[in-house]
Design a protein around this motif. Structure first.
Motif, PDB file in Angstrom:
ATOM      1  N   GLU A   1       0.822  -1.220   0.000  1.00 50.06           N
ATOM      2  CA  GLU A   1       0.000   0.000   0.000  1.00 50.06           C
ATOM      3  C   GLU A   1       0.851   1.262   0.000  1.00 50.06           C
ATOM      4  O   GLU A   1       0.443   2.294  -0.526  1.00 50.06           O
ATOM      5  CB  GLU A   1      -0.930   0.012   1.212  1.00 50.06           C
ATOM      6  N   THR A   2       2.037   1.197   0.614  1.00 55.96           N
ATOM      7  CA  THR A   2       2.910   2.366   0.657  1.00 55.96           C
ATOM      8  C   THR A   2       3.886   2.405  -0.521  1.00 55.96           C
ATOM      9  O   THR A   2       4.730   3.289  -0.591  1.00 55.96           O
ATOM     10  CB  THR A   2       3.696   2.433   1.989  1.00 55.96           C
ATOM     11  N   GLY A   3       3.777   1.447  -1.438  1.00 50.92           N
ATOM     12  CA  GLY A   3       4.622   1.446  -2.622  1.00 50.92           C
ATOM     13  C   GLY A   3       6.033   0.948  -2.396  1.00 50.92           C
ATOM     14  O   GLY A   3       6.904   1.131  -3.244  1.00 50.92           O
ATOM     15  N   VAL A   4       6.276   0.298  -1.290  1.00 48.75           N
ATOM     16  CA  VAL A   4       7.616  -0.195  -0.953  1.00 48.75           C
ATOM     17  C   VAL A   4       7.955  -1.415  -1.807  1.00 48.75           C
ATOM     18  O   VAL A   4       7.124  -2.298  -1.994  1.00 48.75           O
ATOM     19  CB  VAL A   4       7.680  -0.564   0.550  1.00 48.75           C
ATOM     20  N   ASP A   5       9.178  -1.450  -2.321  1.00 47.84           N
ATOM     21  CA  ASP A   5       9.649  -2.664  -2.960  1.00 47.84           C
ATOM     22  C   ASP A   5      11.063  -3.040  -2.513  1.00 47.84           C
ATOM     23  O   ASP A   5      11.703  -3.902  -3.090  1.00 47.84           O
ATOM     24  CB  ASP A   5       9.536  -2.597  -4.475  1.00 47.84           C
TER      25      ASP A   5
END
Length: 179
Positions: free
Chosen positions: A100-104
Motif C-alpha cells: 500500500e505504501t509502494g515499498v519494494d
C-alpha cells in the motif's frame, strides 16, 4: 539515473524479554537501529516495529517482557505489527502495508539473527521485495554451537548468496545503507 527504490525499515522483535539478558552487542545494535530509524523517518520512509507475541509467557501481549526493549526509540508514526511466528508476514498485515505504501525494498534488522531475522529476509525476497540485511544491526544470544557474533557473521555471509528468489539480498552495515 533512476529514482531510488521506495524502502521501509523492518525492526524485528527488539523486546524487553529478548534483551534480558542482553544478546550479542545489544546496546550497540539498539543504537544503530535508532540511528537508522531516524534516517528513514527524516526521509519520510516507513518504519515498521514487528513485535512477537504469544498467548502466555514472557511475550504475552501487554506483559513487561513483550514491551519494546529499553533504549529502542519509537515514534507514533511507526507502524506496529504483531506476529506469532518467526515469519513477520505469516498471518500479519505486513505485506499489504508495504504494498500500500509502494515499498519494494526492505531493510531488515533486529532479533534473532538465525530465526526471525533470517526467516523474514527469506520471505521478503520470496514475496518479491529487494532486501538489505543491516549487517551490524541484528543480533542473537550465544548458543551451544556458536556465539552470537559467529551467528550474525554466518547470516551476513549466507543470506546474500541466495539468488533463487529473484530479488537481490545484500548485507550492508547501517552506515553504508543508502536511502
Amino acid at each position: 539515473m533512476s529514482a531510488p527504490t521506495p524502502q521501509a525499515l523492518l525492526i524485528i522483535d527488539v523486546q524487553q524479554a529478548l534483551f534480558d539478558p542482553p544478546p550479542f552487542e545489544a546496546s550497540a545494535v539498539i543504537e544503530r537501529i535508532n540511528a537508522l530509524a531516524e534516517r528513514f523517518r527524516a526521509q519520510g520512509l516507513p518504519v515498521f516495529l514487528i513485535q512477537h507475541q504469544s498467548a502466555q509467557g514472557v511475550l504475552q501481549a501487554g506483559s513487561p517482557g513483550w514491551a519494546f526493549a529499553e533504549g529502542l526509540q519509537t515514534r507514533p508514526s511507526d507502524t506496529v505489527i504483531a506476529k506469532t511466528t518467526p515469519d513477520s508476514y505469516l498471518r500479519t498485515p505486513l505485506e499489504s502495508a508495504l504494498r500500500e505504501t509502494g515499498v519494494d525494498h526492505v531493510a531488515v534488522c533486529g532479533y534473532a539473527s538465525e530465526f526471525c531475522v533470517d526467516t523474514t529476509v527469506r520471505r521478503s525476497a520470496a514475496l518479491g521485495f529487494e532486501v538489505t540485511l543491516v549487517a551490524d544491526a541484528h543480533t542473537t544470544h550465544d548458543k551451544p554451537h556458536a556465539g552470537g557474533a559467529q551467528i550474525r557473521a554466518h547470516e551476513n555471509a549466507t543470506l546474500p548468496s541466495i539468488s533463487s528468489f529473484g530479488p537481490r539480498i545484500r548485507a550492508l552495515p547501517a552506515a553504508e545503507l543508502t536511502l
